[in-house]
Design a protein around this motif. Structure first.
Motif, mmCIF file in Angstrom:
data_model
loop_
_atom_site.group_PDB
_atom_site.id
_atom_site.type_symbol
_atom_site.label_atom_id
_atom_site.label_comp_id
_atom_site.label_asym_id
_atom_site.label_seq_id
_atom_site.Cartn_x
_atom_site.Cartn_y
_atom_site.Cartn_z
ATOM 1 N N GLU A 197 0.853 -1.183 0.000
ATOM 2 C CA GLU A 197 0.000 0.000 0.000
ATOM 3 C C GLU A 197 0.891 1.236 0.000
ATOM 4 O O GLU A 197 1.812 1.352 0.809
ATOM 5 N N THR A 198 0.613 2.101 -0.922
ATOM 6 C CA THR A 198 1.373 3.346 -0.986
ATOM 7 C C THR A 198 0.436 4.488 -0.633
ATOM 8 O O THR A 198 -0.770 4.449 -0.922
ATOM 9 N N ALA A 199 1.004 5.465 -0.030
ATOM 10 C CA ALA A 199 0.211 6.625 0.358
ATOM 11 C C ALA A 199 -0.216 7.382 -0.889
ATOM 12 O O ALA A 199 0.571 7.594 -1.804
ATOM 13 N N GLU A 200 -1.471 7.744 -0.944
ATOM 14 C CA GLU A 200 -1.974 8.480 -2.095
ATOM 15 C C GLU A 200 -1.484 9.914 -2.001
ATOM 16 O O GLU A 200 -1.608 10.550 -0.947
ATOM 17 N N PRO A 201 -0.909 10.422 -3.089
ATOM 18 C CA PRO A 201 -0.414 11.795 -3.007
ATOM 19 C C PRO A 201 -1.574 12.781 -2.889
ATOM 20 O O PRO A 201 -2.637 12.589 -3.461
ATOM 21 N N GLU A 202 -1.333 13.801 -2.121
ATOM 22 C CA GLU A 202 -2.350 14.837 -1.961
ATOM 23 C C GLU A 202 -2.368 15.691 -3.221
ATOM 24 O O GLU A 202 -1.332 15.937 -3.835
ATOM 25 N N PRO A 203 -3.535 16.136 -3.626
ATOM 26 C CA PRO A 203 -3.585 16.967 -4.823
ATOM 27 C C PRO A 203 -2.853 18.287 -4.596
ATOM 28 O O PRO A 203 -2.854 18.843 -3.498
ATOM 29 N N ALA A 204 -2.226 18.747 -5.637
ATOM 30 C CA ALA A 204 -1.483 19.998 -5.543
ATOM 31 C C ALA A 204 -2.457 21.164 -5.451
ATOM 32 O O ALA A 204 -3.592 21.108 -5.925
ATOM 33 N N ALA A 205 -2.003 22.198 -4.838
ATOM 34 C CA ALA A 205 -2.831 23.392 -4.684
ATOM 35 C C ALA A 205 -3.064 24.016 -6.061
ATOM 36 O O ALA A 205 -2.170 24.061 -6.897
ATOM 37 N N THR A 206 -4.266 24.466 -6.294
ATOM 38 C CA THR A 206 -4.613 25.078 -7.565
ATOM 39 C C THR A 206 -4.262 26.557 -7.498
ATOM 40 O O THR A 206 -4.668 27.262 -6.572
ATOM 41 N N VAL A 207 -3.505 26.974 -8.498
ATOM 42 C CA VAL A 207 -3.095 28.372 -8.550
ATOM 43 C C VAL A 207 -3.791 29.014 -9.742
ATOM 44 O O VAL A 207 -3.691 28.529 -10.862
ATOM 45 N N THR A 208 -4.496 30.061 -9.494
ATOM 46 C CA THR A 208 -5.179 30.780 -10.555
ATOM 47 C C THR A 208 -4.590 32.182 -10.615
ATOM 48 O O THR A 208 -4.591 32.905 -9.615
ATOM 49 N N ALA A 209 -4.069 32.505 -11.779
ATOM 50 C CA ALA A 209 -3.492 33.839 -11.956
ATOM 51 C C ALA A 209 -4.473 34.661 -12.777
ATOM 52 O O ALA A 209 -4.927 34.247 -13.837
ATOM 53 N N THR A 210 -4.795 35.812 -12.269
ATOM 54 C CA THR A 210 -5.664 36.720 -13.006
ATOM 55 C C THR A 210 -4.894 37.984 -13.292
ATOM 56 O O THR A 210 -4.041 38.407 -12.501
ATOM 57 N N GLU A 211 -5.198 38.549 -14.400
ATOM 58 C CA GLU A 211 -4.494 39.769 -14.797
ATOM 59 C C GLU A 211 -5.547 40.797 -15.180
ATOM 60 O O GLU A 211 -6.479 40.515 -15.933
ATOM 61 N N THR A 212 -5.411 41.968 -14.635
ATOM 62 C CA THR A 212 -6.329 43.049 -14.957
ATOM 63 C C THR A 212 -5.670 43.919 -16.011
ATOM 64 O O THR A 212 -4.527 44.351 -15.856
ATOM 65 N N VAL A 213 -6.383 44.115 -17.097
ATOM 66 C CA VAL A 213 -5.844 44.902 -18.195
ATOM 67 C C VAL A 213 -6.641 46.191 -18.303
ATOM 68 O O VAL A 213 -7.879 46.176 -18.349
ATOM 69 N N LYS A 214 -5.926 47.274 -18.336
ATOM 70 C CA LYS A 214 -6.566 48.579 -18.498
ATOM 71 C C LYS A 214 -6.480 48.930 -19.979
ATOM 72 O O LYS A 214 -5.405 48.964 -20.562
ATOM 73 N N VAL A 215 -7.619 49.148 -20.575
ATOM 74 C CA VAL A 215 -7.684 49.431 -22.000
ATOM 75 C C VAL A 215 -7.876 50.928 -22.182
ATOM 76 O O VAL A 215 -8.789 51.531 -21.625
ATOM 77 N N THR A 216 -6.968 51.466 -22.967
ATOM 78 C CA THR A 216 -7.062 52.891 -23.268
ATOM 79 C C THR A 216 -7.082 53.041 -24.775
ATOM 80 O O THR A 216 -6.216 52.503 -25.467
ATOM 81 N N ARG A 217 -8.050 53.729 -25.264
ATOM 82 C CA ARG A 217 -8.138 53.957 -26.698
ATOM 83 C C ARG A 217 -8.017 55.444 -26.931
ATOM 84 O O ARG A 217 -8.781 56.243 -26.388
ATOM 85 N N THR A 218 -7.058 55.782 -27.751
ATOM 86 C CA THR A 218 -6.839 57.189 -28.045
ATOM 87 C C THR A 218 -7.417 57.497 -29.421
ATOM 88 O O THR A 218 -7.052 56.855 -30.410
ATOM 89 N N VAL A 219 -8.322 58.414 -29.472
ATOM 90 C CA VAL A 219 -8.944 58.813 -30.737
ATOM 91 C C VAL A 219 -8.668 60.292 -30.922
ATOM 92 O O VAL A 219 -8.921 61.116 -30.046
ATOM 93 N N THR A 220 -8.127 60.592 -32.061
ATOM 94 C CA THR A 220 -7.835 61.989 -32.366
ATOM 95 C C THR A 220 -8.934 62.517 -33.277
ATOM 96 O O THR A 220 -9.189 61.960 -34.344
ATOM 97 N N ALA A 221 -9.575 63.576 -32.844
ATOM 98 C CA ALA A 221 -10.637 64.185 -33.654
ATOM 99 C C ALA A 221 -10.020 65.222 -34.573
ATOM 100 O O ALA A 221 -9.148 65.987 -34.172
#
Length: 150
Positions: free
Chosen positions: A71-95
């Motif tokens: 009998e072997t010890a069952e490995p514990e599941p690895a921690a789930t890492v979620t990376a989120t990235e916030t993107v700031k969108v800037t649109r430059t319009v020249t009139a």
């Protein structure tokens, strides 16, 4: 009447075909006789004795396989890492004034600028082809004329 089958002359050796004519059938006869002797019955001396007085050894092969489960010890599941990235969108319009537009001196490609592909995708402009508003060489990594294509 002359004999068509003449005896070989004593002056020299017999021709090759004459030697084969006698040797090959003799070898074949010896082969068949040897095969007949070898295929003959068993020796009658051993058959005369009863089977009970002649114990014959027998070889028995036994193979044993043992499977051991550990009998072997069952490995514990690895921690789930979620990376989120916030993107700031800037649109430059020249009139531009209508007077500039009528003269044709203004360029559509200068009116829109995207700092990166994430900004262009957020604006719904990706992929951008060369000559379209917002295209710039820094958005086209492989220089194939299509920016933000992947």
């Amino acid at each position: 009447m002359t004999n068509p089958y003449t005896a070989p002359s004593a002056s020299g050796p017999a021709p090759k075909w004459a030697r084969k004519r006698y040797v090959l059938p003799a070898l074949a006869l010896a082969l068949f006789i040897g095969a007949g002797i070898g295929a003959g019955g068993e020796d009658t001396k051993n058959d005369a004795k009863p089977a009970a007085t002649q114990p014959r050894p027998t070889a028995t092969v036994t193979a044993t396989a043992t499977a051991t489960a550990t009998e072997t010890a069952e490995p514990e599941p690895a921690a789930t890492v979620t990376a989120t990235e916030t993107v700031k969108v800037t649109r430059t319009v020249t009139a531009q004034a209508e007077a500039d537009t009528d003269s044709g001196s203004g360029s559509d490609s200068d009116s829109v600028y995207y700092a990166n592909c994430a900004e262009a995708r957020a604006a719904g402009a990706a992929p951008i082809h060369r000559g379209e508003p917002g295209y710039a060489s820094h958005l086209d990594r492989d220089n194939d004329g299509v920016g933000c294509d992947s």
